[in-house]
Design an enzyme around this catalytic site. Structure first.
Site, PDB file in Angstrom:
ATOM      1  N   PHE A 147       0.859  -1.180   0.000  1.00 55.29           N
ATOM      2  CA  PHE A 147       0.000   0.000   0.000  1.00 55.29           C
ATOM      3  C   PHE A 147       0.892   1.227   0.000  1.00 55.29           C
ATOM      4  CE2 PHE A 147      -2.338   3.546   1.747  1.00 55.29           C
ATOM      5  CZ  PHE A 147      -3.470   3.524   0.931  1.00 55.29           C
ATOM      6  N   ASP A 232       9.550   2.929   1.820  1.00 52.65           N
ATOM      7  CA  ASP A 232       8.348   3.722   2.109  1.00 52.65           C
ATOM      8  C   ASP A 232       8.061   3.613   3.600  1.00 52.65           C
ATOM      9  OD1 ASP A 232       5.806   4.728   2.525  1.00 52.65           O
ATOM     10  OD2 ASP A 232       4.927   3.800   0.751  1.00 52.65           O
ATOM     11  N   LYS A 261       2.685  11.494   6.750  1.00 54.33           N
ATOM     12  CA  LYS A 261       1.834  11.306   7.917  1.00 54.33           C
ATOM     13  C   LYS A 261       2.361  12.034   9.151  1.00 54.33           C
ATOM     14  CE  LYS A 261      -0.501   7.140   6.316  1.00 54.33           C
ATOM     15  NZ  LYS A 261      -1.703   7.849   5.853  1.00 54.33           N
TER      16      LYS A 261
END
Length: 408
Positions: A147, A232, A261
């Site tokens: 993801f 990531d 984030k």
């Protein structure tokens, strides 16, 4: 006439969203109005312990005083210039973020998906300019069940059909191999490979932690085969796993690091690509950009986030409280929990399907004052703010035990 938000009930507000808001999410039926630390409050005044923390965007809790102060101070001075001009906050942010991660240069962006897209562009440019891959032939190797976001390019290499169906044609140039499989990765990497792009821990897939040695193996393989290692860390980074970065559990330094984030402190969207100088230097003026990327407000908040991490306090908290989390989950194994994977303050918990889906378990926990979110099947994710206390953690796990007992 529409009633003001503060005078409307949760049910009113949920109904009001239906005709006007795109249905691309299926949120739990709670309407949050206020928050502080690890706790949120809905419009009726009910309090909930937040055990999701905005998918790690709220690593430092809701409205951390140092981050709120940094934002307030900057709001009174300057919020946006675009990158047409310099601003007085960006250099410090880039310098301190590079130092924190052990890399050299920073490309500031806004969202996590933008960071991934930017990392892909940097890797392709490097492949053509430095590695000598023929134009238009660069490939990037990724892992199944990944993801990395939901842009059209990113869903092109997703294996989640709900993210892909109806959104083609897809962007070429990606090879998908099983996660945690060095042999498959070795076979996929060839002379056209610009980079290997993986999550050190696969969050959306259910907090999947690879075998010991996998990340070090990816680093060795990419170095030996002459391609880049892109990590990531948008969900796993910035203290979540008990280290600044999840790759640090294997003493690995990637060529390119993707952050987002938590970098915005739960206040503004902030993301970044951080890379070795010889990799990032392939970009020239006009080849990539963002009007809002590196804006003064984002840089001020991002610098305050880095400052919190520079002390090591939050990494230590995640590491120490992670022990409490794992012990509590271990005690539930066989009592509704069929398995779990945890590192730091991050866990994927598999619930006996006979007791309900992940969504159903999340709704039952919500009614008991605990907010979590499901992922696939009967798996729920736990990712509380790093400011949570041991007592709060134990209370949440006790509530999970209660809910599972009632379901049985």
């Amino acid at each position: 006439m529409t009633a003001p938000a503060h005078a409307r009930t949760s049910a009113d507000l949920i109904r009001a969203e239906e005709p006007v808001l795109a249905h691309n999410y299926h949120p739990l039926p709670v309407v949050v109005a206020r928050a502080e630390g690890a706790w949120v409050e809905d419009v009726e005044g009910r309090r909930y312990l937040d055990m999701l923390a905005g998918y790690s965007a709220l690593n430092f809790g809701h409205r951390h005083p140092a981050l709120i102060q940094a934002a307030h101070d900057q709001l009174d001075r300057l919020t946006l210039t675009s990158r047409a001009f310099h601003n007085d906050r960006l250099a410090e942010f880039a310098e301190r973020l590079a130092a924190l991660t052990g890399l050299d240069m920073v490309l500031p962006m806004n969202t996590g998906a933008e960071a991934v897209e930017s990392g892909i562009k940097v890797a392709r440019k490097w492949a053509y300019d430095v590695k000598g891959v023929p134009d238009g032939q660069a490939t990037i190797v990724v892992a199944a069940d990944n993801f990395h976001g939901r842009t059209t390019t990113i869903v092109s290499f997703s294996t989640d059909e709900s993210a892909r169906t109806g959104f083609g044609p897809f962007t070429p140039g990606f090879k998908i191999v099983p996660y945690n499989d060095l042999a498959a990765l070795e076979e996929a990497v060839d002379e056209t490979t610009a980079a290997v792009l993986i999550e050190p821990i696969q969050g959306e897939a259910g907090v999947i932690i690879p075998d010991a040695g996998y990340l070090a193996g990816v680093r060795e393989l990419t170095r030996r085969k002459g391609c880049l290692f892109i990590a990531d860390e948008i969900q796993s980074g910035l203290g979540r796993t008990g280290r600044t970065l999840a790759v640090e559990h294997e003493s690995v330094v990637p060529d390119v690091l993707l952050l987002g984030k938590a970098l915005g402190g739960g206040i503004v969207p902030v993301s970044a690509v951080v890379a070795r100088r010889e990799v990032m230097s392939v970009l020239g003026p006009g080849e990539h950009g963002s009007t809002f990327g590196g804006n003064p407000l984002a840089a001020a908040v991002g610098t305050a986030v880095v400052e919190l991490l520079e002390t090591g306090e939050f990494q230590r908290r995640a590491d120490e409280l992670g022990v409490v989390l794992r012990e509590g989950l271990e005690a539930l194994r066989g009592h509704g929990v069929t398995g779990f994977r945890a590192r730091g303050l991050w866990a994927g918990v598999d619930v006996d399907p006979a007791l309900g889906t992940g969504r159903e378990i999340s709704e039952r926990l919500m009614r008991e004052g605990i907010l979590v979110k499901d992922t696939h099947g009967s798996t729920i994710r736990l990712a509380p703010p790093l400011t949570v206390t041991a007592d709060e953690l134990r209370s949440a796990l006790g509530t999970l035990e209660k809910v599972l007992g009632q379901a049985g």
